[in-house]
Design an enzyme around this catalytic site. Structure first.
Site, PDB file in Angstrom:
ATOM      1  N   GLU A  66      -0.646  -9.527  -0.920  1.00 42.60           N
ATOM      2  CA  GLU A  66      -2.096  -9.761  -0.784  1.00 42.60           C
ATOM      3  C   GLU A  66      -2.783  -9.801  -2.150  1.00 42.60           C
ATOM      4  OE1 GLU A  66      -2.225  -6.452   1.993  1.00 42.60           O
ATOM      5  OE2 GLU A  66      -3.184  -7.725   3.486  1.00 42.60           O
ATOM      6  N   GLU A  92       3.968  -5.112   7.229  1.00 42.77           N
ATOM      7  CA  GLU A  92       3.168  -4.057   7.865  1.00 42.77           C
ATOM      8  C   GLU A  92       3.538  -3.819   9.323  1.00 42.77           C
ATOM      9  OE1 GLU A  92       1.958  -6.441   5.899  1.00 42.77           O
ATOM     10  OE2 GLU A  92       0.434  -5.629   4.555  1.00 42.77           O
ATOM     11  N   GLY A 144       0.432  -5.150   0.497  1.00 41.67           N
ATOM     12  CA  GLY A 144      -0.672  -5.239  -0.464  1.00 41.67           C
ATOM     13  C   GLY A 144      -0.299  -5.957  -1.745  1.00 41.67           C
ATOM     14  N   ALA A 176       0.864  -1.184   0.000  1.00 41.98           N
ATOM     15  CA  ALA A 176       0.000   0.000   0.000  1.00 41.98           C
ATOM     16  C   ALA A 176       0.900   1.233   0.000  1.00 41.98           C
ATOM     17  CB  ALA A 176      -0.886  -0.005   1.242  1.00 41.98           C
TER      18      ALA A 176
END
Ligand code: COA
Length: 259
Positions: A113, A133, A110, A65
């Site tokens: 993911e 994260e 992300g 992200a």
């Protein structure tokens, strides 16, 4: 049509490239919105029968992200960010057509993911995976704590999630996070060749497999078996089943029409 994605489709295959190479293809809110739109297009465009997702440039699939955006979020906007990303990825996962992640470098946060929301992952030898994260004082928000343990088992997933460490492509293959590892210059060709092999099969049958595995993973054993039997029943009424079985008995190649 897209600002942060390259999207083209030819001969039944959509190629979706996250295109912010100067930021290692980090997922900001605009990229997430466009990913959701692209997933919808893959789902609804009958000319598209499967998709390949990759990142622009030689270095990253997606490095997570966009950390710049995360700095300004509060509990309400943070939750909204997570829900938006989860919805876009879920739409891709449930588009009903096979989606292959061609992981061409860093797949972090992300990025890991997104790769996990695809149905099959092929990694280049230089790919690296991780959920870093916790190093930023935050947790995964786009399904990392949900899909990673389902793919590699709880212990291995927790090691990655809790340490925030990175693993290379070979280790990702060893633990079952990726299906295969190929030289970088063969990544897209190998991904396309695998997708074409899948697309030779009955499209309704392929869709049923995707639905059964995706939905069945969250059901009890008995419910999942009942769901599979129902899909088996539905497929039994299709021209594709008649064609596929007849072609086998007549020793010829089947021609499926998706009906
Ligand atoms: N969000 C925003 N920008 C990012 C980013 C991210 N997740 N990942 C990389 N970038 C940007 C860098 O800030 C840098 O931008 P700049 O040139 O304007 O300074 C550019 O992409 C190149 O990254 P850089 O860190 O210089 O490359 P590197 O080869 O030294 O390191 C990584 C590569 C992937 C190890 C490193 O970029 C990194 O750790 N990224 C963050 C990974 C992460 O924590 N993801 C989870 C986010 S929740």
């Amino acid at each position: 049509m897209f600002t942060n994605l390259l999207f083209d489709s030819a001969d039944g295959i959509a190629r979706l490239t996250i295109n912010r190479p100067d930021k290692l293809n980090a997922l900001n809110a605009d990229v997430i919105r466009e990913l959701g739109e692209a997933a919808l297009r893959i789902e609804q465009d009958d000319a598209i029968r499967g998709a390949i997702v990759t990142g622009a440039g030689p270095k990253a699939f997606v490095a997570g992200a966009d950390i710049g955006e995360i700095t300004t979020q509060n509990p309400v906007s943070g939750r909204r960010r997570a829900l938006n990303g989860q919805a876009a990825f879920r739409r891709l996962e449930r588009c009903g057509k096979p989606v292959i992640a061609a992981v061409n470098g860093f797949a972090l946060g992300g990025g890991c993911e997104l790769a996990m929301a695809c149905h099959i992952r092929i990694a280049s030898e230089n790919a690296k995976f991780g959920q870093p994260e916790v190093k930023l004082g935050i947790g995964p928000g786009y399904g990392g704590t949900v899909r990673l343990p389902r793919l590699v088992g709880r212990g291995r997933a927790l090691e990655l999630l809790l340490t925030g460490g990175m693993i290379d492509a070979q280790e990702a293959w060893r633990i079952g996070l990726v299906n295969r590892v190929v030289p970088a210059d063969q990544l897209l060709a190998e991904s396309e060749s695998l997708l074409r092999k899948i697309l030779e099969n009955g499209p309704l049958a392929v869709r049923a497999c995707l639905e059964s595995v995706t939905a069945g993973a969250d059901m009890s054993l008995d419910d999942a078996l009942a769901f599979e039997a129902n899909l088996f029943g539905v497929l039994s009424g299709t021209d594709d089943m008649r064609e596929g079985t007849a072609a086998f008995l007549e020793k010829r190649k089947a021609t499926f029409r998706g009906e």
